[in-house]
Design a protein around this motif. Structure first.
Motif, PDB file in Angstrom:
ATOM      1  N   GLN A  15       0.841  -1.200   0.000  1.00  0.00           N
ATOM      2  CA  GLN A  15       0.000   0.000   0.000  1.00  0.00           C
ATOM      3  C   GLN A  15       0.881   1.258   0.000  1.00  0.00           C
ATOM      4  OE1 GLN A  15      -0.599  -2.592   2.284  1.00  0.00           O
ATOM      5  NE2 GLN A  15      -2.070  -3.367   0.799  1.00  0.00           N
ATOM      6  N   ASP A  16       1.949   1.193   0.797  1.00  0.00           N
ATOM      7  CA  ASP A  16       2.870   2.342   0.820  1.00  0.00           C
ATOM      8  C   ASP A  16       3.458   2.572  -0.561  1.00  0.00           C
ATOM      9  OD1 ASP A  16       2.474   2.713   3.516  1.00  0.00           O
ATOM     10  OD2 ASP A  16       4.077   1.325   4.062  1.00  0.00           O
ATOM     11  N   ASP A  17       3.869   1.489  -1.213  1.00  0.00           N
ATOM     12  CA  ASP A  17       4.438   1.597  -2.557  1.00  0.00           C
ATOM     13  C   ASP A  17       3.430   2.210  -3.514  1.00  0.00           C
ATOM     14  OD1 ASP A  17       7.025   0.835  -2.382  1.00  0.00           O
ATOM     15  OD2 ASP A  17       6.850  -0.966  -3.626  1.00  0.00           O
ATOM     16  N   ALA A  18       2.182   1.737  -3.405  1.00  0.00           N
ATOM     17  CA  ALA A  18       1.149   2.241  -4.312  1.00  0.00           C
ATOM     18  C   ALA A  18       0.923   3.735  -4.089  1.00  0.00           C
ATOM     19  CB  ALA A  18      -0.141   1.460  -4.106  1.00  0.00           C
ATOM     20  N   ALA A  23       1.631   9.261  -5.964  1.00  0.00           N
ATOM     21  CA  ALA A  23       2.124  10.639  -5.824  1.00  0.00           C
ATOM     22  C   ALA A  23       3.086  10.991  -6.955  1.00  0.00           C
ATOM     23  CB  ALA A  23       2.805  10.803  -4.468  1.00  0.00           C
ATOM     24  N   LEU A  24       3.938  10.012  -7.322  1.00  0.00           N
ATOM     25  CA  LEU A  24       4.918  10.250  -8.378  1.00  0.00           C
ATOM     26  C   LEU A  24       4.226  10.505  -9.725  1.00  0.00           C
ATOM     27  CD1 LEU A  24       8.071  10.079  -8.900  1.00  0.00           C
ATOM     28  CD2 LEU A  24       7.621   7.767  -9.716  1.00  0.00           C
ATOM     29  N   VAL A  25       3.207   9.713 -10.006  1.00  0.00           N
ATOM     30  CA  VAL A  25       2.487   9.858 -11.284  1.00  0.00           C
ATOM     31  C   VAL A  25       1.777  11.209 -11.330  1.00  0.00           C
ATOM     32  CG1 VAL A  25       0.615   8.922 -12.697  1.00  0.00           C
ATOM     33  CG2 VAL A  25       2.207   7.375 -11.563  1.00  0.00           C
ATOM     34  N   ARG A  26       1.148  11.580 -10.228  1.00  0.00           N
ATOM     35  CA  ARG A  26       0.450  12.870 -10.196  1.00  0.00           C
ATOM     36  C   ARG A  26       1.445  14.027 -10.377  1.00  0.00           C
ATOM     37  NH1 ARG A  26      -4.882  12.131  -8.453  1.00  0.00           N
ATOM     38  NH2 ARG A  26      -5.188  10.019  -7.710  1.00  0.00           N
ATOM     39  N   GLU A  27       2.612  13.841  -9.762  1.00  0.00           N
ATOM     40  CA  GLU A  27       3.635  14.884  -9.901  1.00  0.00           C
ATOM     41  C   GLU A  27       4.061  15.016 -11.371  1.00  0.00           C
ATOM     42  OE1 GLU A  27       7.911  15.399  -7.742  1.00  0.00           O
ATOM     43  OE2 GLU A  27       7.738  13.915  -9.345  1.00  0.00           O
ATOM     44  N   SER A  28       4.278  13.870 -12.030  1.00  0.00           N
ATOM     45  CA  SER A  28       4.655  13.888 -13.445  1.00  0.00           C
ATOM     46  C   SER A  28       3.588  14.564 -14.280  1.00  0.00           C
ATOM     47  CB  SER A  28       4.846  12.456 -13.958  1.00  0.00           C
ATOM     48  OG  SER A  28       6.083  11.964 -13.565  1.00  0.00           O
ATOM     49  N   ARG A  29       2.321  14.208 -13.971  1.00  0.00           N
ATOM     50  CA  ARG A  29       1.205  14.756 -14.750  1.00  0.00           C
ATOM     51  C   ARG A  29       1.092  16.271 -14.545  1.00  0.00           C
ATOM     52  NH1 ARG A  29      -4.599  13.124 -12.785  1.00  0.00           N
ATOM     53  NH2 ARG A  29      -3.854  14.522 -11.144  1.00  0.00           N
ATOM     54  N   ASP A  30       1.143  16.664 -13.277  1.00  0.00           N
ATOM     55  CA  ASP A  30       0.907  18.080 -12.984  1.00  0.00           C
ATOM     56  C   ASP A  30       2.070  18.972 -13.428  1.00  0.00           C
ATOM     57  OD1 ASP A  30      -1.406  17.142 -11.953  1.00  0.00           O
ATOM     58  OD2 ASP A  30      -0.765  17.247  -9.850  1.00  0.00           O
ATOM     59  N   ALA A  31       3.297  18.418 -13.297  1.00  0.00           N
ATOM     60  CA  ALA A  31       4.462  19.246 -13.624  1.00  0.00           C
ATOM     61  C   ALA A  31       4.992  18.972 -15.025  1.00  0.00           C
ATOM     62  CB  ALA A  31       5.570  18.991 -12.593  1.00  0.00           C
ATOM     63  N   GLY A  32       4.361  17.981 -15.707  1.00  0.00           N
ATOM     64  CA  GLY A  32       4.791  17.661 -17.060  1.00  0.00           C
ATOM     65  C   GLY A  32       6.158  17.014 -17.121  1.00  0.00           C
ATOM     66  N   ILE A  33       6.524  16.266 -16.081  1.00  0.00           N
ATOM     67  CA  ILE A  33       7.846  15.620 -16.048  1.00  0.00           C
ATOM     68  C   ILE A  33       7.787  14.314 -16.843  1.00  0.00           C
ATOM     69  CG2 ILE A  33       9.617  14.590 -14.552  1.00  0.00           C
ATOM     70  CD1 ILE A  33       8.540  16.459 -12.331  1.00  0.00           C
ATOM     71  N   ALA A  34       8.700  14.120 -17.750  1.00  0.00           N
ATOM     72  CA  ALA A  34       8.717  12.917 -18.590  1.00  0.00           C
ATOM     73  C   ALA A  34       9.354  11.750 -17.836  1.00  0.00           C
ATOM     74  CB  ALA A  34       9.473  13.196 -19.873  1.00  0.00           C
ATOM     75  N   ASP A 128      -3.235   9.059 -16.503  1.00  0.00           N
ATOM     76  CA  ASP A 128      -4.561   8.611 -16.061  1.00  0.00           C
ATOM     77  C   ASP A 128      -4.677   7.092 -16.108  1.00  0.00           C
ATOM     78  OD1 ASP A 128      -5.294  11.161 -15.527  1.00  0.00           O
ATOM     79  OD2 ASP A 128      -6.358  11.475 -17.430  1.00  0.00           O
ATOM     80  N   ARG A 129      -4.075   6.526 -17.151  1.00  0.00           N
ATOM     81  CA  ARG A 129      -4.115   5.062 -17.293  1.00  0.00           C
ATOM     82  C   ARG A 129      -3.383   4.412 -16.112  1.00  0.00           C
ATOM     83  NH1 ARG A 129      -1.739   2.588 -22.693  1.00  0.00           N
ATOM     84  NH2 ARG A 129      -2.159   0.392 -22.318  1.00  0.00           N
ATOM     85  N   LEU A 130      -2.238   4.985 -15.795  1.00  0.00           N
ATOM     86  CA  LEU A 130      -1.444   4.419 -14.710  1.00  0.00           C
ATOM     87  C   LEU A 130      -2.145   4.615 -13.358  1.00  0.00           C
ATOM     88  CD1 LEU A 130       1.089   2.866 -14.224  1.00  0.00           C
ATOM     89  CD2 LEU A 130       2.395   4.977 -14.146  1.00  0.00           C
ATOM     90  N   LEU A 131      -2.794   5.743 -13.171  1.00  0.00           N
ATOM     91  CA  LEU A 131      -3.545   5.961 -11.925  1.00  0.00           C
ATOM     92  C   LEU A 131      -4.666   4.941 -11.792  1.00  0.00           C
ATOM     93  CD1 LEU A 131      -3.721   9.877 -11.824  1.00  0.00           C
ATOM     94  CD2 LEU A 131      -2.444   8.384 -10.272  1.00  0.00           C
ATOM     95  N   ASP A 132      -5.280   4.613 -12.922  1.00  0.00           N
ATOM     96  CA  ASP A 132      -6.313   3.570 -12.919  1.00  0.00           C
ATOM     97  C   ASP A 132      -5.727   2.229 -12.494  1.00  0.00           C
ATOM     98  OD1 ASP A 132      -8.605   4.820 -13.475  1.00  0.00           O
ATOM     99  OD2 ASP A 132      -8.685   4.301 -15.614  1.00  0.00           O
ATOM    100  N   ILE A 133      -4.550   1.934 -13.027  1.00  0.00           N
ATOM    101  CA  ILE A 133      -3.894   0.656 -12.700  1.00  0.00           C
ATOM    102  C   ILE A 133      -3.582   0.604 -11.203  1.00  0.00           C
ATOM    103  CG2 ILE A 133      -1.736  -0.630 -13.018  1.00  0.00           C
ATOM    104  CD1 ILE A 133      -1.834   0.369 -15.987  1.00  0.00           C
ATOM    105  N   ILE A 134      -3.099   1.726 -10.661  1.00  0.00           N
ATOM    106  CA  ILE A 134      -2.783   1.772  -9.223  1.00  0.00           C
ATOM    107  C   ILE A 134      -4.059   1.583  -8.410  1.00  0.00           C
ATOM    108  CG2 ILE A 134      -1.887   3.217  -7.355  1.00  0.00           C
ATOM    109  CD1 ILE A 134      -0.245   4.712  -9.573  1.00  0.00           C
ATOM    110  N   ASP A 135      -5.116   2.292  -8.826  1.00  0.00           N
ATOM    111  CA  ASP A 135      -6.380   2.208  -8.097  1.00  0.00           C
ATOM    112  C   ASP A 135      -6.912   0.781  -8.113  1.00  0.00           C
ATOM    113  OD1 ASP A 135      -8.472   3.746  -6.746  1.00  0.00           O
ATOM    114  OD2 ASP A 135      -9.718   3.040  -8.406  1.00  0.00           O
ATOM    115  N   THR A 136      -6.857   0.170  -9.296  1.00  0.00           N
ATOM    116  CA  THR A 136      -7.343  -1.207  -9.411  1.00  0.00           C
ATOM    117  C   THR A 136      -6.517  -2.145  -8.544  1.00  0.00           C
ATOM    118  OG1 THR A 136      -7.980  -0.720 -11.669  1.00  0.00           O
ATOM    119  CG2 THR A 136      -7.856  -3.048 -11.078  1.00  0.00           C
ATOM    120  N   SER A 137      -5.230  -1.906  -8.499  1.00  0.00           N
ATOM    121  CA  SER A 137      -4.369  -2.804  -7.720  1.00  0.00           C
ATOM    122  C   SER A 137      -4.710  -2.769  -6.245  1.00  0.00           C
ATOM    123  CB  SER A 137      -2.904  -2.410  -7.906  1.00  0.00           C
ATOM    124  OG  SER A 137      -2.561  -1.336  -7.038  1.00  0.00           O
ATOM    125  N   MET A 138      -5.302  -1.664  -5.801  1.00  0.00           N
ATOM    126  CA  MET A 138      -5.586  -1.528  -4.374  1.00  0.00           C
ATOM    127  C   MET A 138      -6.989  -1.978  -4.034  1.00  0.00           C
ATOM    128  SD  MET A 138      -3.727   2.094  -3.638  1.00  0.00           S
ATOM    129  CE  MET A 138      -3.521   1.894  -1.889  1.00  0.00           C
TER     130      MET A 138
END
Lengths: 390, 478
Positions: A15-18, A23-34, A128-138
């Protein structure tokens, strides 16, 4: 590096990893980090392939990529592995993909779709796809009584009779699980209000009828739960079983509340615990025999039990308002549909609502915004347990 | 004597130094295995002893024999409540063979009252509250009195019970349904020639305020709305010799229903293919839509999708009925089924909405096309607030969506018309339709009303063979 991954995996929960990955994915999305990601979808593997040594070997297989520049490995709750890196790592990626493919080469016939075992995603485009995958995993709940249905023999009448016969003498005490229900204290910290006792269906299956999907027929499963109710009540009525116990919750069929086993449990309940037991009754059960339900409700209330309507979804909030059912609490199951409705306009008293399935950041955010009286789930553990876990 | 008589004299009898009443009768012994009517004899003995020294004794009789619909759990829970009081108040509970429960116990003292929390003088109100749903007159279910106010009353009661004879006492155990019985029942319907296990019933729209015998079914006062087709559980049970077992366990019954669904879909597929006794389903204009009561897994199966397509191709209207309790037990499945039905242009009817379920829930929020509301005699006796709540709930559903189901009597029809319902299904409707047919049928000289009703409900050719006017018999049915 692998040793480091393992050490971290042992120290951290999936759960901690997820949550970190989220957080990392949201940061990439919001800041446009590749960034780039390799998803090894181990959860898609059949159970016979998904053995502990396969998991270890899969971690070894992504080792080349895990050693790339600025790479991080995340192990999700559903066993999926995700490696995230920045910059050039094409050779390491190819090496890892080959290693994963070779790992399951012998079991290729068992894989539902080998092409889906590994996927490469790009951030921020695939955020968004990756956030879905994380959500599903939990979503699968480690506290829940059941895991996702496994392919296997479906429960039929003959197997049901076998299980019921075996249950009369089986030791169910080791199959009992506890699930915390919390409320937020004045300082904002979650504190334990009661613990739901339930029998692990997975363990029951593995013990009595391995390889059988005992939830496949909902009605036969419901019949089985009635017997499990009574075994649980008999267990709790045993001398000393509840000595020192705190407030507790039980999910029971209406007929179980009216059973001889319940009467024995009631007689064994200490004065300290009377008034501290929450009985959950499923919505469908309530309406399949309303007269019996009303009788059970009034009897349980006379004996100072608190009663909770279970299994309420967004669809049912309007169908079964608490004031009509005459119960004390309502269990609201988290789903994304909840976020789509105006909850304040619904006939729902949030102070008397137990939001369950708080397993994902999305569910937690909803709980934070709407502040139901009680919460339960992986991300809603009491403060002391959360600290212990971290 | 009313319960108030002994409430006022609480704690008046003398006690010795140890707290035991000085006029204590010998402790009440629990009967072990007893011969026939041993309980009644023991009750008489005890009543006679108490009659000699009645001070401080309380008697409470719970007349479960007055409760026609008493179920095992009523008896079990009531007995547990009485036992609880008996244990605290030096008493004893007697289960007499007519089903009544008799509590004899000591009067509450102030101290005991505080400790117990469940005082005998509160019992009648507690029991009435618990049993009010299942008893037409819960106030008359209990009799409670102080023994010293009427020492011979208990003796008379016990003597009357002894005189009742030795009929078996009602069961406290729930009926058990062996799983093998369900297999047996399901397998009977698996026989492809089992159409005689099916039945059909037509629901109607009543166009005038008062139905009259002889109203025509086509264009007159009764307009057929739909015909429900399904297996007759009573017929299957009669064939298997398992009286009452199919419905003894609600979960096994639903499992059985799922299996019967599969056989029904199979039979209908054959009929629509042009072979079998359901020929009337094909290419007939003016027949009312066919309604099937199905479980959610069946509605979401490929088999149902095929049937929906086939009925559409055959020009037969189709409606699906879903049990209200199942819809609430699987809201996700229900939502999917509702979407599938809407897409296939199949009418959705919510089945099994009763007065009690309306007091607990709001079925109108599920968005069904029709709602089957079960008639029960209880509806006639509702007054005041209960009636207002019911009227409000029916208005929310909308009378144009309501079908009064189980309309088996004229009283049901009258009640329904009184609240604005115009759609009915039940045995009384069957009789009205049969009366219409007999009036207009030139070949009905030798037919009775009952024969016409039975032939119309039969699906298999054998059940309808004696009718000499099948066209008219099927005019309100497929």
């Amino acid at each position: 590096m692998i040793a480091a991954i393992r050490r971290r995996a042992e120290a951290d929960t999936p759960q901690d990893d997820a949550l970190r990955l989220d957080a990392l994915v949201r940061e990439s999305r919001d800041a446009g980090i590749a960034r780039r990601c390799l998803l090894v979808s181990l959860s898609s593997l059949p159970r016979q392939v998904l053995l502990p040594h396969h998991l270890r070997l899969a971690r070894d297989a992504v080792e080349p990529l895990a050693m790339a520049d600025r790479a991080r490995v995340f192990a999700l709750p559903n066993q999926d592995l995700i490696v995230v890196w920045r910059g050039e790592a094409q050779a390491a990626l190819a090496q890892s993909l080959d290693a994963v493919r070779l790992l399951f080469e012998d079991d290729a016939a068992l894989l539902p779709d080998p092409a889906l075992l590994t996927r490469v995603l790009t951030l921020p485009d695939d955020a968004d796809r990756l956030l879905d995958i994380i959500d599903t995993s939990m979503r699968p709940d480690p506290f829940a009584a059941t895991r996702p249905a496994a392919p296997g023999r479906k429960l039929d009448l003959g197997t049901l009779a076998t299980i019921e016969s075996a249950l009369t003498s089986a030791d169910i005490s080791r199959m009992v699980r506890r699930r915390a229900v919390c409320s937020r204290g004045e300082a904002g910290a979650l504190r334990l209000r009661w613990e739901i006792r339930l029998i692990s269906i997975d363990e029951l299956t593995d013990t009595l009828v391995p390889g059988t999907d005992i939830t496949a027929d909902p009605w036969l499963f419901r019949r089985l739960t009635r017997m499990l109710d009574r075994r649980m009540l008999a267990l709790l009525a045993a001398p000393h079983e509840l000595r020192g116990a705190g407030p507790l919750g039980l999910s029971l069929n209406v007929s179980s509340v009216l059973s001889p086993e319940f009467l024995r449990f009631d007689a064994a309940l200490s004065s300290a615990l009377r008034g501290q037991v929450v009985i959950g009754i499923a919505a469908g059960d309530l309406l399949s025999d309303p007269a019996a339900f009303i009788f059970a409700r009034d009897f349980a209330r006379a004996r100072q039990y608190r009663l909770m309507l279970r299994g309420i979804t967004a669809e049912l909030i309007d169908v079964l308002p608490l004031r009509r059912t005459g119960l004390d609490l309502v269990e609201l199951l988290w789903s994304r549909e909840l976020a789509l409705i105006d909850i304040d306009a619904m006939p729902l008293d949030l102070r008397r609502t137990v939001l369950t399935g708080v397993d994902t950041p999305e569910a937690l955010a909803w709980a934070t915004q709407h502040a139901p009286g009680f919460v339960a789930g992986r991300l809603a553990l009491p403060e002391d347990r959360r600290r212990a876990n971290s | 004597m009313a319960i108030r008589a002994w409430r006022n004299s609480k704690g008046q009898h003398a006690r010795n130094a140890s707290g035991t009443p000085v006029n204590a009768v010998a402790p009440l012994m629990a009967p072990a295995r007893m011969s026939i009517q041993a309980t009644e004899r023991l009750l008489i003995d005890t009543a006679q002893r108490i009659a000699r020294q009645p001070a401080g004794w309380i008697v409470l009789v719970l007349h479960l024999s007055h409760m026609p619909a008493a179920r095992p759990h009523h008896r079990r829970i009531a007995r547990a409540i009485l036992q609880d009081v008996a244990q605290r108040q030096d008493g004893k509970v007697f289960s007499v063979r007519n089903g009544d429960l008799v509590l004899l116990c000591r009067e509450t003292t102030g101290l005991r009252s505080q400790q117990s929390g469940l005082e005998p003088q509160l019992l009648p109100a507690t029991l009435e509250r618990l049993l009010r749903i299942d008893s037409p007159d819960p106030v008359r279910l209990t009799s409670a009195w102080r023994a010293d106010a009427d020492p011979e009353r208990l003796v008379s009661y016990a003597t009357a019970r002894l005189a009742d004879g030795g009929a078996a006492a009602p069961a406290e155990e729930d009926p058990v349904c062996p799983t093998a019985s369900i297999d047996l029942l399901a397998n009977l319907a698996a026989d492809p020639t089992s159409h005689d296990l099916m039945q059909r019933q037509t629901a109607v729209l009543l166009l005038t305020g008062r139905p009259r015998p002889g109203d025509a079914a086509d264009g007159g006062a009764l307009r057929p709305l739909f015909t429900e087709l399904g297996y007759s559980i009573a017929t299957i049970e009669a064939r298997a010799g398992t009286d009452g077992l199919a419905t003894a366990d609600p979960y096994l019954f639903r499992h059985l229903a799922t299996r019967l669904d599969q056989h029904l879909l199979g039979a209908l597929a054959t009929a629509l293919g042009g072979h079998g006794p359901l020929d009337a389903l094909r290419q007939r204009h003016g027949v009312p839509p066919l309604h099937l009561n199905l479980t959610l897994p069946t509605l979401l199966s490929d088999g149902f999708a095929c049937l929906a397509a086939a009925t559409q191709a055959a020009g037969v209207g189709l409606g699906a009925e879903i049990a209200y309790s199942e819809a609430c037990g699987d809201p996700g499945g229900f939502a999917r089924a509702r979407a599938v039905l809407a897409e296939s242009n199949v009418t959705l009817t919510l089945d099994g909405v009763s007065y009690l379920s309306l007091t607990l829930s709001q079925p109108w929020a599920l968005g069904a096309d029709l709602v089957k509301f079960d008639w029960s005699a209880r509806l006639q006796g509702l007054g005041g607030e209960e009636r207002l709540h019911l009227d409000a709930a029916l208005a929310r559903i909308g009378t144009h969506r309501l079908v009064l189901h189980q309309a088996d009597s004229e009283a049901a029809l009258r009640w329904g018309l009184g609240v604005g319902i115009r759609r009915f299904q039940g045995r009384h409707v069957d009789a009205m339709l049969a009366a219409s047919r007999i009036v207009s049928c030139p070949k009905s000289d030798e037919c009775t009303l009952r024969q016409c009703v039975e032939r119309a409900s039969a699906v298999a050719l054998g059940g309808r063979a004696a009718c000499r006017n099948h066209a008219l018999l099927d005019s309100a049915a497929p």
